[in-house]
Enzyme design. Structure first.
Site, PDB file in Angstrom:
ATOM      1  N   TYR A 151       0.743  -1.177  -0.028  1.00  0.00           N
ATOM      2  CA  TYR A 151       0.012   0.525   0.420  1.00  0.00           C
ATOM      3  C   TYR A 151       0.660   1.138  -0.159  1.00  0.00           C
ATOM      4  CZ  TYR A 151       0.364  -0.208   5.408  1.00  0.00           C
ATOM      5  OH  TYR A 151       0.389  -0.155   6.327  1.00  0.00           O
ATOM      6  N   CYS A 152       0.568   2.439  -0.560  1.00  0.00           N
ATOM      7  CA  CYS A 152       0.960   3.215  -0.714  1.00  0.00           C
ATOM      8  C   CYS A 152       2.604   3.416  -1.302  1.00  0.00           C
ATOM      9  CB  CYS A 152       1.379   4.305  -0.001  1.00  0.00           C
ATOM     10  SG  CYS A 152       1.589   5.682   0.265  1.00  0.00           S
TER      11      CYS A 152
END
Length: 284
Positions: A151-152
């Protein structure tokens, strides 16, 4: 490219530990307040009213969304999912996408002057090298490159053996920059990543979007404790951060907000609250 030590090494560096706060200025202390605080400090440093600053912060059960996340086709359903699971949801004003914070995740902001002469890559590199220095007695295996399906995701993801434990973003305000990193120190990294995966699944529902959102695989995320097979805590990392800062600077000071910083904070807080009106109004 500037040497990262030239950015960290100053005559005086300011140190602020907000990691144990529960209230700030008589309000419940949330990530909204943290981003407003970093903006106020960046302005103060930009005007040379404060020395460069390192700030530590922790927020329990919080999902911080990026600006592009707010444009997901079914974002309201995603927010409802997160709120039902007990998370506080915030849209930040810096770059990046959704991240999960809790009491096992330490955030560090390095707030520096001279943005006009500081490239984005130099800002990222300074944080990478500082964290590497913090952990140099434990590992020499930290790498910085994009971990696909984390994520990110970004070019400056920090990982060990292909598993991500940290991500970095930047927020530039006038001639000041807040380089912000989350460090997954301890706790259940798989559970954090699964929450973000579920958020994207319900917020996107497989539709085509102009922006490319990550297909999160929890197996590519991990904590420093697990990666190093050492029981590290957030408190341990706080000690390491302050000790590392002191190693590069003649003086590390702690001082309260000035009147001008308080005024800038209040303005930036209102901007953050306005940015998050839709999030706050979304019911479960």
């Amino acid at each position: 490219m500037k040497n990262w030590k030239d950015l960290i090494q100053q005559d005086t560096f300011r140190y602020i530990d907000h990691s144990t706060l529960t209230t700030f200025n008589n309000e419940a202390y949330t990530a909204i307040h943290s981003f407003a605080i970093d903006d106020a400090l960046a302005l103060s440093i930009s005007h040379r009213l404060s020395p460069p600053t390192m700030r530590l912060w922790v927020h329990p059960n919080t999902i911080v969304l990026g600006i592009p996340d707010a444009k997901l086709p079914y974002i309201d359903e995603g927010i409802q999912l997160l709120k039902r699971a007990g998370f506080h949801v915030v849209v930040r004003n810096s770059g990046g996408l959704a991240v999960a914070l809790d009491n096992g995740v330490l955030n560090i902001s390095l707030i520096l002057p001279g943005v006009k002469d500081l490239s984005i890559h130099e800002g990222y590199e300074a944080m990478v090298r500082f964290v590497t220095y913090m952990l140099d007695d434990l590992t020499d295996q930290i790498e910085a490159y994009e971990i696909v399906n984390s994520y990110c995701p970004g070019d400056y993801d920090l990982s060990i053996n292909g598993k991500k434990f940290a991500g970095i973003s930047q927020r530039r305000v006038k001639d000041g920059v807040a380089v912000q990193i989350y460090l997954d120190v301890e706790g259940n990294s798989y559970k954090r990543a699964k929450v973000i995966r579920d958020f994207y699944d319900i917020s996107k529902k497989g539709e085509k979007t102009k922006f490319t959102y990550p297909s999160v695989d929890p197996h590519v995320m991990s904590s420093l404790s697990d990666l190093l097979n050492t029981q590290l805590t957030v408190e341990d990392m706080k000690v390491r951060a302050k000790k590392s800062l002191a190693a590069f600077n003649n003086e590390v000071i702690e001082q309260p907000f000035s009147d001008s910083e308080q005024a800038d904070y209040e303005k930036r807080l209102e901007q953050m609250k306005k940015r998050n009106e839709r999030i706050e109004s979304t019911s479960t």
